[in-house]
Design an enzyme around this catalytic site. Sequence first.
Site, PDB file in Angstrom:
ATOM      1  N   GLU A   1      -7.478  -9.525  43.685  1.00  0.00           N
ATOM      2  CA  GLU A   1      -8.745  -8.922  43.270  1.00  0.00           C
ATOM      3  C   GLU A   1      -9.188  -7.776  44.181  1.00  0.00           C
ATOM      4  O   GLU A   1      -9.615  -6.731  43.686  1.00  0.00           O
ATOM      5  CB  GLU A   1      -9.843  -9.992  43.226  1.00  0.00           C
ATOM      6  CG  GLU A   1      -9.695 -11.002  42.098  1.00  0.00           C
ATOM      7  CD  GLU A   1     -10.002 -10.423  40.721  1.00  0.00           C
ATOM      8  OE1 GLU A   1     -10.372  -9.231  40.628  1.00  0.00           O
ATOM      9  OE2 GLU A   1      -9.849 -11.161  39.736  1.00  0.00           O
TER      10      GLU A   1
ATOM     11  N   HIS B   1      -6.011  -5.645  36.107  1.00  0.00           N
ATOM     12  CA  HIS B   1      -4.928  -6.543  36.506  1.00  0.00           C
ATOM     13  C   HIS B   1      -3.549  -6.187  35.962  1.00  0.00           C
ATOM     14  O   HIS B   1      -2.546  -6.359  36.664  1.00  0.00           O
ATOM     15  CB  HIS B   1      -5.252  -7.971  36.052  1.00  0.00           C
ATOM     16  CG  HIS B   1      -6.242  -8.679  36.917  1.00  0.00           C
ATOM     17  ND1 HIS B   1      -5.923  -9.188  38.148  1.00  0.00           N
ATOM     18  CD2 HIS B   1      -7.552  -8.972  36.718  1.00  0.00           C
ATOM     19  CE1 HIS B   1      -6.991  -9.763  38.680  1.00  0.00           C
ATOM     20  NE2 HIS B   1      -7.994  -9.655  37.838  1.00  0.00           N
TER      21      HIS B   1
END
Length: 297
Positions: A178, A138
């Site tokens: 994601e 991330h």
Amino acid sequence: MAAATAKLQEQFDAGLTTRPDFTIDQPYERYSAADHAVWDLLYRRQRALLEGRACDAFIEGALRIGLNVAHVPSFEAVSERLMAATGWRIVAVPGLVPDRIFFEHLANRRFPVTWWMRRPDQLDYLQEPDCFHDLFGHVPLLADPVFADAIQAYGRAALGVEARALPLLARLYWYTVEFGLMREPNAPNGVKIYGAGIVSSKGETLYSVESAAPNRLAFDLDRVLHTRYRIDTFQKTYFVIDSFAQLFDALGAGIESRLGSAARLIDVAPHAAGDVLPGDIVITRGTREGWPAGDDM
């Protein structure tokens, strides 16, 4: 859920203090030689696999914030570099945090990162996000100004959404942050990777951009909000953005305009994860080979 409970219990047993916002101090002294070895192995493996497959902003971001080390990085050191780039910082957490607290962190340019590392026998699959998924997957893109602003916009918009709309927010986050792909005409199947769930996974890195099985569809906000997904296997469908500017519009103003009154959207029956609809802009239509039976989320 059992794994998450066990990890939270581990924090208490170790005497780690969890604050009301679910943050803790990164217990760096608790990392074992095996933890550091797992980070090194995963970083080198994924960095090699992502060359030519991940978007340039991800590769550049990982180097810029100092993830190219042979040990679990110091969250403080990463935060210093990230703050200098875009004003974001990372905070250590025991694991998954409640939705509202998560949104509050994002709205204030704080990204929660799970502190613990997966075991050596979990290199290829882990049900619960760990440090490698959160930090390597991330955080690099938070060094990109437009992406960084998009994630903050998501947090702010999500705080104003009623609780029953959370499944819609989850679908949007799943199919972008994601498991998102980005258009790249010269890349395999015309796409490159930016989603954290892909860049942190050996199998999905290759599958998402090279396999003929999944659908790759042009991103459309309303379509994504009404599309279910799978958490137990590779994705049946990937949605492809044109740019992070498009993502910023979807994660901020797009949420606010559509979910301010969520009743109308919640009552709409969602599409199955593998559906291709007449109005979709199809980049590649999947062969469906190897798709498992069973229910989507």
